[in-house]
Scaffold this active site. Sequence first.
Site, mmCIF file in Angstrom:
data_model
loop_
_atom_site.group_PDB
_atom_site.id
_atom_site.type_symbol
_atom_site.label_atom_id
_atom_site.label_comp_id
_atom_site.label_asym_id
_atom_site.label_seq_id
_atom_site.Cartn_x
_atom_site.Cartn_y
_atom_site.Cartn_z
ATOM 1 N N ASN A 44 -44.134 -12.208 -73.977
ATOM 2 C CA ASN A 44 -44.589 -13.517 -74.440
ATOM 3 C C ASN A 44 -43.373 -14.403 -74.733
ATOM 4 O O ASN A 44 -42.349 -13.934 -75.229
ATOM 5 C CB ASN A 44 -45.535 -13.406 -75.643
ATOM 6 C CG ASN A 44 -44.948 -12.669 -76.822
ATOM 7 O OD1 ASN A 44 -44.137 -11.763 -76.667
ATOM 8 N ND2 ASN A 44 -45.358 -13.057 -78.016
ATOM 9 N N GLU A 57 -48.833 -11.203 -70.358
ATOM 10 C CA GLU A 57 -49.622 -10.843 -69.183
ATOM 11 C C GLU A 57 -49.466 -11.865 -68.072
ATOM 12 O O GLU A 57 -49.298 -11.524 -66.900
ATOM 13 C CB GLU A 57 -51.113 -10.726 -69.541
ATOM 14 C CG GLU A 57 -51.422 -9.711 -70.612
ATOM 15 C CD GLU A 57 -51.477 -10.353 -72.001
ATOM 16 O OE1 GLU A 57 -50.498 -11.014 -72.406
ATOM 17 O OE2 GLU A 57 -52.505 -10.184 -72.671
ATOM 18 N N CYS A 89 -55.860 -12.139 -74.069
ATOM 19 C CA CYS A 89 -56.625 -13.309 -74.507
ATOM 20 C C CYS A 89 -57.519 -13.797 -73.365
ATOM 21 O O CYS A 89 -57.400 -13.349 -72.216
ATOM 22 C CB CYS A 89 -55.677 -14.413 -74.972
ATOM 23 S SG CYS A 89 -54.890 -15.329 -73.634
HETATM 24 ZN ZN LIG Z 1 -52.994 -14.312 -72.931
#
Ligand SMILES: [Zn+2]
Length: 134
Positions: A44, A57, A89
């Site tokens: 991230n 991701e 998410c």
């Molecule tokens: Zn995500």
Amino acid sequence: MKYTYNELIDFAVEAGRKSYSPYSQFRVGAALLTASGNVFTGCNIENRSYSPTVCAERVAIFKAVSESESDIIALAVVGLDCDYPLPPCGVCRQVLSEFSKNAVVIMAGRDTSVFKTATISDLLPFDALDDLKV
Ligand SMILES: [Zn+2]
């Protein structure tokens, strides 16, 4: 599969250590296995303006697709600072579903010995028109 779930989790942990997350202090790593047997990783990457922040991701998915590898077999996601197996998410589920309905998503947290698996179809049901036909 060329790699075991545990090996993919290990790749994801390694990627998550490169996380740029000074705002949330929530490190996430991802490792994506394509049909050719290659692994693409991501972490991230946050931004002080928030909305440009991108999940681990999607970094891994975009790296793979940008290298012409969109046949995704599995995606491991690990929340290094998370007390439970971290699911992707909604945005990442949508992006993953663009390229694979059957990819196995492997989810882990700080304790990587405990992980859960699901397909993207499990995580994002009723995604396609075919799913909604009666
Ligand atoms: Zn995500």
